[in-house]
Scaffold this motif. Structure first.
Motif, PDB file in Angstrom:
ATOM      1  N   TRP A 402      99.261  28.913  37.635  1.00  0.00           N
ATOM      2  CA  TRP A 402     100.260  28.232  37.305  1.00  0.00           C
ATOM      3  C   TRP A 402      99.553  26.662  36.249  1.00  0.00           C
ATOM      4  O   TRP A 402      98.847  26.496  36.504  1.00  0.00           O
ATOM      5  CB  TRP A 402     101.814  27.528  38.151  1.00  0.00           C
ATOM      6  CG  TRP A 402     102.754  26.955  37.545  1.00  0.00           C
ATOM      7  CD1 TRP A 402     103.677  26.410  37.939  1.00  0.00           C
ATOM      8  CD2 TRP A 402     103.168  28.062  36.380  1.00  0.00           C
ATOM      9  NE1 TRP A 402     104.746  25.675  36.893  1.00  0.00           N
ATOM     10  CE2 TRP A 402     104.696  26.869  35.835  1.00  0.00           C
ATOM     11  CE3 TRP A 402     103.717  29.782  36.110  1.00  0.00           C
ATOM     12  CZ2 TRP A 402     105.285  27.106  35.775  1.00  0.00           C
ATOM     13  CZ3 TRP A 402     104.472  29.321  35.165  1.00  0.00           C
ATOM     14  CH2 TRP A 402     106.029  28.783  33.958  1.00  0.00           C
ATOM     15  N   VAL A 403     100.990  26.135  35.615  1.00  0.00           N
ATOM     16  CA  VAL A 403     100.068  24.986  34.536  1.00  0.00           C
ATOM     17  C   VAL A 403      99.781  24.014  35.659  1.00  0.00           C
ATOM     18  O   VAL A 403     100.492  23.556  36.589  1.00  0.00           O
ATOM     19  CB  VAL A 403     101.063  25.136  33.241  1.00  0.00           C
ATOM     20  CG1 VAL A 403     100.937  26.209  32.456  1.00  0.00           C
ATOM     21  CG2 VAL A 403     102.100  25.280  33.986  1.00  0.00           C
ATOM     22  N   ASP A 404      99.678  22.904  35.007  1.00  0.00           N
ATOM     23  CA  ASP A 404      99.744  21.479  35.686  1.00  0.00           C
ATOM     24  C   ASP A 404     100.890  20.705  34.188  1.00  0.00           C
ATOM     25  O   ASP A 404     100.479  20.400  33.014  1.00  0.00           O
ATOM     26  CB  ASP A 404      98.521  20.331  35.577  1.00  0.00           C
ATOM     27  CG  ASP A 404      98.739  19.415  35.980  1.00  0.00           C
ATOM     28  OD1 ASP A 404      99.725  18.428  36.245  1.00  0.00           O
ATOM     29  OD2 ASP A 404      97.795  18.305  35.989  1.00  0.00           O
ATOM     30  N   GLU A 405     102.255  21.117  35.779  1.00  0.00           N
ATOM     31  CA  GLU A 405     103.364  20.357  34.720  1.00  0.00           C
ATOM     32  C   GLU A 405     103.335  19.133  34.374  1.00  0.00           C
ATOM     33  O   GLU A 405     103.951  18.492  33.397  1.00  0.00           O
ATOM     34  CB  GLU A 405     104.169  20.329  35.425  1.00  0.00           C
ATOM     35  CG  GLU A 405     104.680  21.868  35.949  1.00  0.00           C
ATOM     36  CD  GLU A 405     105.860  22.561  36.993  1.00  0.00           C
ATOM     37  OE1 GLU A 405     106.957  20.870  37.333  1.00  0.00           O
ATOM     38  OE2 GLU A 405     105.725  23.575  37.795  1.00  0.00           O
ATOM     39  N   GLU A 406     102.100  18.337  35.095  1.00  0.00           N
ATOM     40  CA  GLU A 406     101.989  16.896  34.002  1.00  0.00           C
ATOM     41  C   GLU A 406     100.766  17.100  33.449  1.00  0.00           C
ATOM     42  O   GLU A 406     100.673  15.755  33.181  1.00  0.00           O
ATOM     43  CB  GLU A 406     101.842  15.940  35.442  1.00  0.00           C
ATOM     44  CG  GLU A 406     103.036  15.979  36.386  1.00  0.00           C
ATOM     45  CD  GLU A 406     104.295  15.293  35.893  1.00  0.00           C
ATOM     46  OE1 GLU A 406     104.339  14.407  34.441  1.00  0.00           O
ATOM     47  OE2 GLU A 406     104.979  15.841  36.183  1.00  0.00           O
ATOM     48  N   MET A 407     100.516  17.466  32.703  1.00  0.00           N
ATOM     49  CA  MET A 407      99.404  18.052  31.576  1.00  0.00           C
ATOM     50  C   MET A 407      99.390  17.026  30.396  1.00  0.00           C
ATOM     51  O   MET A 407      98.193  16.711  29.688  1.00  0.00           O
ATOM     52  CB  MET A 407      98.544  19.137  31.230  1.00  0.00           C
ATOM     53  CG  MET A 407      99.715  20.186  30.454  1.00  0.00           C
ATOM     54  SD  MET A 407      99.384  21.723  30.052  1.00  0.00           S
ATOM     55  CE  MET A 407      98.242  21.662  29.614  1.00  0.00           C
ATOM     56  N   PHE A 408     100.732  16.815  30.236  1.00  0.00           N
ATOM     57  CA  PHE A 408     100.955  16.346  28.846  1.00  0.00           C
ATOM     58  C   PHE A 408     101.008  14.732  29.219  1.00  0.00           C
ATOM     59  O   PHE A 408     101.136  13.905  30.266  1.00  0.00           O
ATOM     60  CB  PHE A 408     101.738  16.533  27.876  1.00  0.00           C
ATOM     61  CG  PHE A 408     101.323  18.097  26.852  1.00  0.00           C
ATOM     62  CD1 PHE A 408     100.864  18.095  26.496  1.00  0.00           C
ATOM     63  CD2 PHE A 408     102.359  19.029  27.945  1.00  0.00           C
ATOM     64  CE1 PHE A 408     100.346  19.241  25.874  1.00  0.00           C
ATOM     65  CE2 PHE A 408     102.027  19.825  27.215  1.00  0.00           C
ATOM     66  CZ  PHE A 408     101.591  20.167  26.883  1.00  0.00           C
ATOM     67  N   HIS A 409     100.832  13.313  28.441  1.00  0.00           N
ATOM     68  CA  HIS A 409     100.962  12.353  28.042  1.00  0.00           C
ATOM     69  C   HIS A 409     102.644  11.810  27.905  1.00  0.00           C
ATOM     70  O   HIS A 409     103.427  12.361  27.765  1.00  0.00           O
ATOM     71  CB  HIS A 409     100.436  11.130  26.831  1.00  0.00           C
ATOM     72  CG  HIS A 409      98.818  11.915  27.145  1.00  0.00           C
ATOM     73  ND1 HIS A 409      98.215  11.332  28.110  1.00  0.00           N
ATOM     74  CD2 HIS A 409      98.141  12.039  26.036  1.00  0.00           C
ATOM     75  CE1 HIS A 409      96.897  11.293  27.681  1.00  0.00           C
ATOM     76  NE2 HIS A 409      96.780  11.958  26.128  1.00  0.00           N
ATOM     77  N   LYS A 410     102.751  11.077  29.738  1.00  0.00           N
ATOM     78  CA  LYS A 410     104.025  10.483  29.316  1.00  0.00           C
ATOM     79  C   LYS A 410     104.518   9.482  28.572  1.00  0.00           C
ATOM     80  O   LYS A 410     103.753   8.515  28.418  1.00  0.00           O
ATOM     81  CB  LYS A 410     104.350  10.252  30.411  1.00  0.00           C
ATOM     82  CG  LYS A 410     104.816  11.139  31.603  1.00  0.00           C
ATOM     83  CD  LYS A 410     105.910  10.656  32.933  1.00  0.00           C
ATOM     84  CE  LYS A 410     105.906  11.408  34.055  1.00  0.00           C
ATOM     85  NZ  LYS A 410     106.308  11.464  35.443  1.00  0.00           N
ATOM     86  N   ILE A 411     105.725   9.504  27.275  1.00  0.00           N
ATOM     87  CA  ILE A 411     106.388   8.666  26.296  1.00  0.00           C
ATOM     88  C   ILE A 411     107.066   8.294  26.453  1.00  0.00           C
ATOM     89  O   ILE A 411     107.679   9.424  26.732  1.00  0.00           O
ATOM     90  CB  ILE A 411     104.903   9.273  25.501  1.00  0.00           C
ATOM     91  CG1 ILE A 411     103.786   9.896  24.941  1.00  0.00           C
ATOM     92  CG2 ILE A 411     105.354   8.398  23.793  1.00  0.00           C
ATOM     93  CD1 ILE A 411     103.000   8.800  24.998  1.00  0.00           C
ATOM     94  N   LYS A 412     107.512   7.097  26.055  1.00  0.00           N
ATOM     95  CA  LYS A 412     109.305   6.411  26.176  1.00  0.00           C
ATOM     96  C   LYS A 412     109.290   6.655  24.268  1.00  0.00           C
ATOM     97  O   LYS A 412     108.599   5.340  23.636  1.00  0.00           O
ATOM     98  CB  LYS A 412     109.652   5.291  26.498  1.00  0.00           C
ATOM     99  CG  LYS A 412     109.463   5.333  27.930  1.00  0.00           C
ATOM    100  CD  LYS A 412     110.744   4.566  28.604  1.00  0.00           C
ATOM    101  CE  LYS A 412     110.803   4.592  29.775  1.00  0.00           C
ATOM    102  NZ  LYS A 412     112.104   5.467  29.642  1.00  0.00           N
ATOM    103  N   ILE A 413     110.269   7.523  24.178  1.00  0.00           N
ATOM    104  CA  ILE A 413     110.380   6.523  22.381  1.00  0.00           C
ATOM    105  C   ILE A 413     112.178   6.946  22.224  1.00  0.00           C
ATOM    106  O   ILE A 413     113.266   7.421  23.297  1.00  0.00           O
ATOM    107  CB  ILE A 413     110.119   8.367  21.335  1.00  0.00           C
ATOM    108  CG1 ILE A 413     108.716   8.637  21.323  1.00  0.00           C
ATOM    109  CG2 ILE A 413     110.814   8.305  20.339  1.00  0.00           C
ATOM    110  CD1 ILE A 413     108.471   9.738  21.262  1.00  0.00           C
ATOM    111  N   ASP A 414     112.561   5.822  21.609  1.00  0.00           N
ATOM    112  CA  ASP A 414     113.840   5.914  21.503  1.00  0.00           C
ATOM    113  C   ASP A 414     115.383   5.517  22.970  1.00  0.00           C
ATOM    114  O   ASP A 414     115.925   6.398  23.528  1.00  0.00           O
ATOM    115  CB  ASP A 414     114.488   6.636  20.835  1.00  0.00           C
ATOM    116  CG  ASP A 414     114.489   6.280  19.604  1.00  0.00           C
ATOM    117  OD1 ASP A 414     113.804   5.455  18.736  1.00  0.00           O
ATOM    118  OD2 ASP A 414     114.620   7.841  18.611  1.00  0.00           O
ATOM    119  N   GLY A 415     114.184   4.249  24.042  1.00  0.00           N
ATOM    120  CA  GLY A 415     114.562   4.832  25.323  1.00  0.00           C
ATOM    121  C   GLY A 415     114.634   6.514  26.225  1.00  0.00           C
ATOM    122  O   GLY A 415     114.929   6.532  27.779  1.00  0.00           O
ATOM    123  N   ALA A 416     113.810   7.896  25.669  1.00  0.00           N
ATOM    124  CA  ALA A 416     114.103   9.142  26.374  1.00  0.00           C
ATOM    125  C   ALA A 416     112.207   8.690  26.383  1.00  0.00           C
ATOM    126  O   ALA A 416     111.812   8.531  25.906  1.00  0.00           O
ATOM    127  CB  ALA A 416     113.974  10.219  25.292  1.00  0.00           C
TER     128      ALA A 416
END
Length: 657
Positions: A402-416
């Motif tokens: 299974w994939v690493d579900e956190e493989m991407f960078h966490k980013i905040k855009i427009d509060g999301a």
């Protein structure tokens, strides 16, 4: 004196009620379609336990004004632990020969969780849905209920003693019991997460509380069995029996426990509240029924490991073989009752009782150490047979692929908050969905880097990520709010949605989501699929592109092909395994197709629909070695072969980012 006292409170009809509780559970586990509500027998056990155990405590308070904790817990240990140790050691021994290392590793965790009575929390964390297909492969699944009862046995005597010592007041004790029972019931009705409702003690104690309230009324003079006239006791008895019997056929596992759990619990309470001379109670006192009630604890412990191991070792076994497992469990239960349970329970000499308790506690420590050894040793891979080694060579590791579900960078855009393959910027493409989107993560990353495209991800397993709904899970609701927020940004030009469509749209047992007012929305109630149309409206007239990825075929039904490759391999009869052994036709259970067709009915001609089925299952046949489990592709397979999503990037490059 003690023997006479115990005899005076023993009722053969209550022992018979234990039989009426355990037999439906056995039938449900062996042949679910035969008795679809048979699992409510556990709820009946809870009522009986609350009634009998609280009766012991109330009588002690009446006689002596205190609770003898040494006596109380000593009896519970001698009653419960002997058979439990036998079953735990047996389960570990059978698993030694037939379980893969990952399976044996998980069993090790469940062994020590069961030994110290927090198996309900273990299953809540590791398994979730009690009624899921994978649950049938868990040999110690059934011990969640024993854990809840033991947690009750620990907490309730302490609570009774505390209230009595503070007030020494019958009314205060009754008010406390009422508050705990009603509070637990309200909690059960308010909690949306079914797995939490099912396994968490605070959402189950009310069923024990129903029995406690009845016991309280009888012991402190509010309800007297001997004062019932013929009509009253027969009405109570027959009404209770009727409610209980009807619940076995009408209650369903979907969203259980909820209000429908009141039916078997009230039915059991009415039977307990009726005189032993009442009609239905007299039927329960029939000697063969009482005998099954006497061995019910042993029977409950033994039956499920046998059925689970039959499911594991011979997945394609016939229905009659489950019957053979039940017959075997009866034999083991009788032997356990006669030679294990009864000798420990009927000890008379104080020194013998003390030694038995010490020995049994030492046994719990020993089985806990065994579970830890299995877990810490990663399932002890050196023990497996050559046949199991061959099985492992082809399918072991699939479930962990299974994939690493956190493989991407966490980013905040427009509060999301979203995940991106870049540490800054705005996504050229936003991918939205549940775990059926997550299975494509690695291929998405490869394609995005190859074409120099910024991708954003909003995904959460088991979550319908769509505007205008909320979820029982806060993390899921947050993903939905994030999606709604990003949809307000005109820079968002391209969106891709992938869901386990049939899991939400598929029919009577489809998952629920909720509207913004908190009202449940069952998609299949309306073929027009209003919630999908709501999603479509967010794209109408905006100039945005929408791609919808349909599901690869999957099957979670017991009756269907079942897409878990381990369910197609005998672990008893040796056979040279070939690829064709793992090639199966499209599922007979059409839930996945119903979900896909529902999506087509709303988005055909509006969105670009990606259908992986012709590529993944050419000519209507699917290779299970491509699958991680019943409904997910393996991450490593999808990374190299899920070429159907490539067209998304092609289309977006054509229209411009």
């Amino acid at each position: 004196m003690q023997k006479q006292e115990q005899h005076s409170y023993w009722r053969s009809d209550i022992t018979g009620l234990r039989a009426l509780a355990v037999l439906p559970v056995l039938i449900f586990h062996a042949w679910p379609a035969l008795l679809p509500g048979g699992f409510v027998g556990v709820d009946v056990f809870f009522v009986i336990s609350g009634y009998l155990i609280s009766g012991i405590l109330f009588r002690q308070l009446q006689r002596t004004g205190r609770i003898d904790f040494t006596d109380f817990y000593g009896k519970r240990i001698r009653r419960i632990i002997p058979n439990l140790l036998c079953v735990l050691f047996f389960t570990a021994a059978v698993g030694w020969f037939f379980l893969t290392p990952s399976e044996y590793h998980d069993l090790g965790k469940q062994i020590y969780s069961s030994a110290f009575f927090y198996q309900n929390f273990r299953l809540l964390k590791d398994l979730g849905d009690y009624f899921a297909t994978d649950a049938s492969l868990q040999p110690l699944l059934h011990l969640w209920s024993l854990a809840i009862e033991e947690q009750f046995y620990i907490v309730f005597p302490l609570l009774c003693a505390l209230v009595w010592n503070l007030r020494a007041n019958v009314r205060a004790l009754g008010v406390t019991v009422c508050i705990v029972t009603v509070g637990s019931l309200v909690t059960c009705l308010l909690v949306r997460d079914q797995a939490v409702r099912f396994y968490f003690p605070l959402t189950r104690f009310w069923e024990l509380g129903v029995g406690i309230l009845l016991s309280y009324a009888q012991h402190f003079g509010f309800w007297r069995l001997e004062a019932q006239d013929t009509l009253k006791r027969n009405v109570l008895s027959l009404l209770g029996g009727g409610l209980l019997m009807v619940s076995l056929f009408v209650v369903r596992e979907h969203d259980f426990p909820g209000p429908e759990a009141l039916m078997p619990t009230i039915g059991a309470a009415l039977i307990l509240s009726a005189s032993p001379k009442a009609l239905f109670n007299r039927a329960l006192a029939w000697r063969p029924v009482v005998f099954i009630g006497l061995i019910s604890y042993s029977l409950y412990l033994w039956h499920w490991p046998l059925i689970a191991y039959a499911n594991i070792t011979e997945p394609a076994h016939e229905a009659w073989e489950n019957g053979l497992m039940l017959v075997t469990s009866f034999v083991l239960a009788i032997l356990s009752y006669r030679y294990v349970e009864t000798p420990f329970r009927t000890l008379r000499l104080p020194q013998a009782k003390k030694q038995a308790v010490i020995g049994l506690l030492a046994g719990l420590v020993a089985v806990t150490v065994l579970g830890q050894i299995i877990r810490q040793g990663d399932g002890l891979p050196g023990r497996i047979s050559s046949h199991l080694q061959q099985v492992m060579a082809q399918v072991e590791g699939i479930r962990e692929d299974w994939v690493d579900e956190e493989m991407f960078h966490k980013i905040k855009i427009d509060g999301a908050t979203l995940q991106m393959n870049r540490k800054e910027g705005f996504p050229d493409i936003l991918f939205v969905g549940d775990s059926h989107l997550q299975q494509y993560f690695e291929r998405i990353e490869i394609l995005a880097e190859k074409r120099n495209i910024t991708v954003g991800i909003l995904a959460f397993g088991g979550c319908w990520v769509s505007p205008g709904v909320v979820s029982e899970k806060e993390k899921c609701s947050q993903r939905i709010r994030d999606f709604e927020q990003l949809l307000r940004n005109p820079k968002l030009r391209h969106v891709v949605v992938a869901q386990k469509w049939g899991g939400y749209l598929g029919g009577e047992d489809a998952q629920l989501v909720y509207d913004v007012k908190g009202n449940p929305v069952r998609f299949a109630d309306d073929w027009k699929i209003d919630v999908l149309k709501k999603l479509r409206k967010y794209f109408e007239g905006t100039g945005r592109t929408l791609h919808v990825i349909l599901d690869v075929p999957w099957d979670e039904s017991e009756e269907g092909n079942n897409f878990n490759p381990l369910r197609h391999i005998s672990r008893i009869y040796y056979k040279e395994l070939k690829d064709e052994d793992f090639t199966v036709p499209l599922p007979r259970n059409p839930t996945w197709l119903l979900g896909n067709n529902s999506v087509r009915s709303v988005f055909e001609g509006f969105a670009t629909i990606i259908d992986p089925a012709p590529v993944e299952c050419p000519e209507g046949h699917c290779n299970l070695l491509h699958y991680k489990d019943d409904d997910h592709l393996r991450a490593s397979y999808a990374k190299d072969h899920a070429i159907w999503i490539d067209s998304i990037f092609d289309n977006i490059e054509e229209v411009g980012r």
